[in-house]
Write a protein that holds these residues in place. Sequence first.
Motif, PDB file in Angstrom:
ATOM      1  N   CYS A 165      11.162 -17.545  -0.381  1.00 57.76           N
ATOM      2  CA  CYS A 165      11.171 -18.876  -0.984  1.00 57.76           C
ATOM      3  C   CYS A 165       9.737 -19.371  -1.142  1.00 57.76           C
ATOM      4  CB  CYS A 165      11.994 -19.861  -0.150  1.00 57.76           C
ATOM      5  SG  CYS A 165      11.381 -20.108   1.522  1.00 57.76           S
ATOM      6  N   GLY A 166       9.587 -20.492  -1.828  1.00 59.65           N
ATOM      7  CA  GLY A 166       8.271 -21.095  -1.987  1.00 59.65           C
ATOM      8  C   GLY A 166       7.298 -20.208  -2.729  1.00 59.65           C
ATOM      9  N   ASP A 167       6.054 -20.219  -2.278  1.00 56.92           N
ATOM     10  CA  ASP A 167       5.005 -19.454  -2.947  1.00 56.92           C
ATOM     11  C   ASP A 167       5.263 -17.961  -2.910  1.00 56.92           C
ATOM     12  OD1 ASP A 167       3.662 -21.748  -3.614  1.00 56.92           O
ATOM     13  OD2 ASP A 167       2.262 -21.668  -1.922  1.00 56.92           O
ATOM     14  N   LYS A 181      17.364 -13.435  -4.053  1.00 54.88           N
ATOM     15  CA  LYS A 181      18.511 -14.031  -3.366  1.00 54.88           C
ATOM     16  C   LYS A 181      18.076 -15.250  -2.539  1.00 54.88           C
ATOM     17  CE  LYS A 181      19.795 -14.051   0.455  1.00 54.88           C
ATOM     18  NZ  LYS A 181      20.051 -15.440   0.905  1.00 54.88           N
ATOM     19  N   PRO A 182      17.902 -16.380  -3.183  1.00 54.47           N
ATOM     20  CA  PRO A 182      17.677 -17.593  -2.400  1.00 54.47           C
ATOM     21  C   PRO A 182      19.010 -18.139  -1.895  1.00 54.47           C
ATOM     22  CG  PRO A 182      17.699 -18.133  -4.725  1.00 54.47           C
ATOM     23  CD  PRO A 182      17.875 -16.631  -4.636  1.00 54.47           C
ATOM     24  N   ASN A 183      18.946 -18.960  -0.839  1.00 54.66           N
ATOM     25  CA  ASN A 183      20.114 -19.771  -0.525  1.00 54.66           C
ATOM     26  C   ASN A 183      19.911 -21.146  -1.150  1.00 54.66           C
ATOM     27  OD1 ASN A 183      18.574 -21.393   1.284  1.00 54.66           O
ATOM     28  ND2 ASN A 183      18.982 -19.966   2.961  1.00 54.66           N
ATOM     29  N   LEU A 184      20.872 -22.020  -0.980  1.00 52.02           N
ATOM     30  CA  LEU A 184      20.829 -23.317  -1.663  1.00 52.02           C
ATOM     31  C   LEU A 184      19.617 -24.150  -1.232  1.00 52.02           C
ATOM     32  CD1 LEU A 184      22.473 -24.712  -3.818  1.00 52.02           C
ATOM     33  CD2 LEU A 184      23.858 -25.770  -2.024  1.00 52.02           C
ATOM     34  N   ASP A 185      19.357 -24.195   0.069  1.00 54.57           N
ATOM     35  CA  ASP A 185      18.207 -24.960   0.557  1.00 54.57           C
ATOM     36  C   ASP A 185      16.898 -24.401   0.016  1.00 54.57           C
ATOM     37  OD1 ASP A 185      19.793 -26.712   1.979  1.00 54.57           O
ATOM     38  OD2 ASP A 185      19.577 -25.651   3.891  1.00 54.57           O
ATOM     39  N   GLU A 186      16.797 -23.059  -0.023  1.00 54.90           N
ATOM     40  CA  GLU A 186      15.574 -22.425  -0.515  1.00 54.90           C
ATOM     41  C   GLU A 186      15.378 -22.684  -2.003  1.00 54.90           C
ATOM     42  OE1 GLU A 186      15.487 -18.665   2.644  1.00 54.90           O
ATOM     43  OE2 GLU A 186      16.572 -18.499   0.737  1.00 54.90           O
ATOM     44  N   THR A 190      12.102 -24.652  -3.147  1.00 45.36           N
ATOM     45  CA  THR A 190      11.168 -23.873  -3.974  1.00 45.36           C
ATOM     46  C   THR A 190      10.895 -24.557  -5.304  1.00 45.36           C
ATOM     47  OG1 THR A 190      11.834 -21.774  -2.954  1.00 45.36           O
ATOM     48  CG2 THR A 190      10.805 -21.654  -5.136  1.00 45.36           C
ATOM     49  N   LEU A 191      11.958 -25.067  -5.919  1.00 41.91           N
ATOM     50  CA  LEU A 191      11.825 -25.658  -7.252  1.00 41.91           C
ATOM     51  C   LEU A 191      11.670 -27.177  -7.223  1.00 41.91           C
ATOM     52  CD1 LEU A 191      14.519 -23.553  -9.159  1.00 41.91           C
ATOM     53  CD2 LEU A 191      12.042 -23.184  -9.081  1.00 41.91           C
ATOM     54  N   GLY A 204      18.922 -24.320 -11.768  1.00 45.59           N
ATOM     55  CA  GLY A 204      17.867 -23.794 -10.903  1.00 45.59           C
ATOM     56  C   GLY A 204      17.730 -22.288 -11.016  1.00 45.59           C
ATOM     57  N   CYS A 205      18.866 -21.587 -11.064  1.00 50.02           N
ATOM     58  CA  CYS A 205      18.836 -20.122 -11.228  1.00 50.02           C
ATOM     59  C   CYS A 205      18.160 -19.734 -12.539  1.00 50.02           C
ATOM     60  CB  CYS A 205      20.250 -19.558 -11.178  1.00 50.02           C
ATOM     61  SG  CYS A 205      21.053 -19.667  -9.566  1.00 50.02           S
ATOM     62  N   TYR A 206      18.477 -20.483 -13.613  1.00 55.85           N
ATOM     63  CA  TYR A 206      17.869 -20.187 -14.912  1.00 55.85           C
ATOM     64  C   TYR A 206      16.352 -20.365 -14.862  1.00 55.85           C
ATOM     65  CZ  TYR A 206      22.634 -20.467 -16.819  1.00 55.85           C
ATOM     66  OH  TYR A 206      23.970 -20.268 -17.078  1.00 55.85           O
ATOM     67  N   GLU A 207      15.900 -21.323 -14.067  1.00 53.02           N
ATOM     68  CA  GLU A 207      14.451 -21.517 -13.947  1.00 53.02           C
ATOM     69  C   GLU A 207      13.798 -20.301 -13.294  1.00 53.02           C
ATOM     70  OE1 GLU A 207      11.211 -24.774 -12.286  1.00 53.02           O
ATOM     71  OE2 GLU A 207      13.314 -25.365 -12.538  1.00 53.02           O
ATOM     72  N   LEU A 208      14.464 -19.735 -12.288  1.00 56.25           N
ATOM     73  CA  LEU A 208      13.938 -18.519 -11.658  1.00 56.25           C
ATOM     74  C   LEU A 208      13.940 -17.350 -12.642  1.00 56.25           C
ATOM     75  CD1 LEU A 208      15.533 -18.651  -8.083  1.00 56.25           C
ATOM     76  CD2 LEU A 208      13.247 -19.384  -8.787  1.00 56.25           C
ATOM     77  N   LEU A 209      14.968 -17.279 -13.490  1.00 56.94           N
ATOM     78  CA  LEU A 209      15.007 -16.244 -14.526  1.00 56.94           C
ATOM     79  C   LEU A 209      13.848 -16.411 -15.506  1.00 56.94           C
ATOM     80  CD1 LEU A 209      18.850 -16.230 -15.263  1.00 56.94           C
ATOM     81  CD2 LEU A 209      17.572 -14.429 -14.084  1.00 56.94           C
ATOM     82  N   ASN A 210      13.578 -17.639 -15.876  1.00 59.55           N
ATOM     83  CA  ASN A 210      12.471 -17.903 -16.799  1.00 59.55           C
ATOM     84  C   ASN A 210      11.124 -17.535 -16.201  1.00 59.55           C
ATOM     85  OD1 ASN A 210      14.180 -18.882 -18.808  1.00 59.55           O
ATOM     86  ND2 ASN A 210      14.042 -21.002 -18.095  1.00 59.55           N
ATOM     87  N   LEU A 211      11.056 -17.570 -14.867  1.00 61.29           N
ATOM     88  CA  LEU A 211       9.803 -17.253 -14.182  1.00 61.29           C
ATOM     89  C   LEU A 211       9.627 -15.757 -13.925  1.00 61.29           C
ATOM     90  CD1 LEU A 211       9.715 -20.203 -11.626  1.00 61.29           C
ATOM     91  CD2 LEU A 211       8.112 -19.832 -13.518  1.00 61.29           C
ATOM     92  N   GLY A 212      10.661 -14.953 -14.242  1.00 61.67           N
ATOM     93  CA  GLY A 212      10.481 -13.508 -14.116  1.00 61.67           C
ATOM     94  C   GLY A 212      11.585 -12.731 -13.449  1.00 61.67           C
TER      95      GLY A 212
END
Length: 307
Positions: A165-167, A181-186, A190-191, A204-212
């Motif tokens: 999570c995070g950085d 595989k983040p959990n909900l809190d992570e 993170t975002l 939120g998941c889509y944002e992680l997809l956009n980031l790579g």
Amino acid sequence: MILSICLSPCIDVNMEVDSLSVGRTNKIINKRIYYTGKAINVARGLKRLGADVYATGFMYNDNGRLFEQELHYEQVPYKFVWCEGRVRENYKFVDNKSMLTEVNDLSPEVSEQKRDELLTLVHSLATKSEAVVLSGGLAKGMDASFYGDILRQTGENTLKIVDACGDRMFEALKCGADLVKPNLDELQSTLGITVNSKEDALTGCYELLNLGAKRVLLSLGKQGAIITNGSNSYYCKSINVAMNSTVGAGDGMVAAAANALAKGASLQEILLCGVAGGTAAVTTPDSITFVREKYEEILAGLTVSKI
């Protein structure tokens, strides 16, 4: 082979006490000691699923041999970069009111030489691996960029599975992680978002997809999990089970999902396996991973729905 990389092993000392009073003598009713670390737990889970797995990472001279005994028992092959100092010890106290008090230790610092040693070792082992799992924290004084340094030692065709999570998550995403595989809190921390619904979670998941990321497996705890690759999204509700321990639940999910991904499973199958691994882990008392028979029993009772 699946390579599981542990950058911050730890010893968890879990104690039940009748009461916990500061400044007074407290009696221990029950004590359990776990030789752990997220990626070490994942390696154990993978081995119990019959995967060809190999463990590596940092280990410490003063008390690290205890981890070797555990891995020998599980028949997990390994090679560590040995460092000065002791594996960190985390203490968890649970009193008669089920109140949890935690005292967490810090890992010793790892020299630049030892960091380079691990990068070289990972580069060598990754050439024999179809997948790598990188999860957990970092040693004292280490920058999150080391996550990226590690993943850049793997080949272009090596699947990268990340639980962070995070950085550390952001650094991994720069390397194009195949599954995170983040959990909900992570996800929220993170975002910097608040999730109140499945729609919020998917955003939120889509944002992680956009980031790579190529796939996001989001753990919802006892509610199950969501998986998405941006084109298709699925939800799997966990089944009701007797919860004997929460230790290693997320790592059980990662192990089962990584095993499925390495076998070329579909998105739905990865989700089913992940939820089964996480759920089986919480049913297993006094353990940091699951029993395969329980995993298969739970897997047979799960279903997936499209979101």
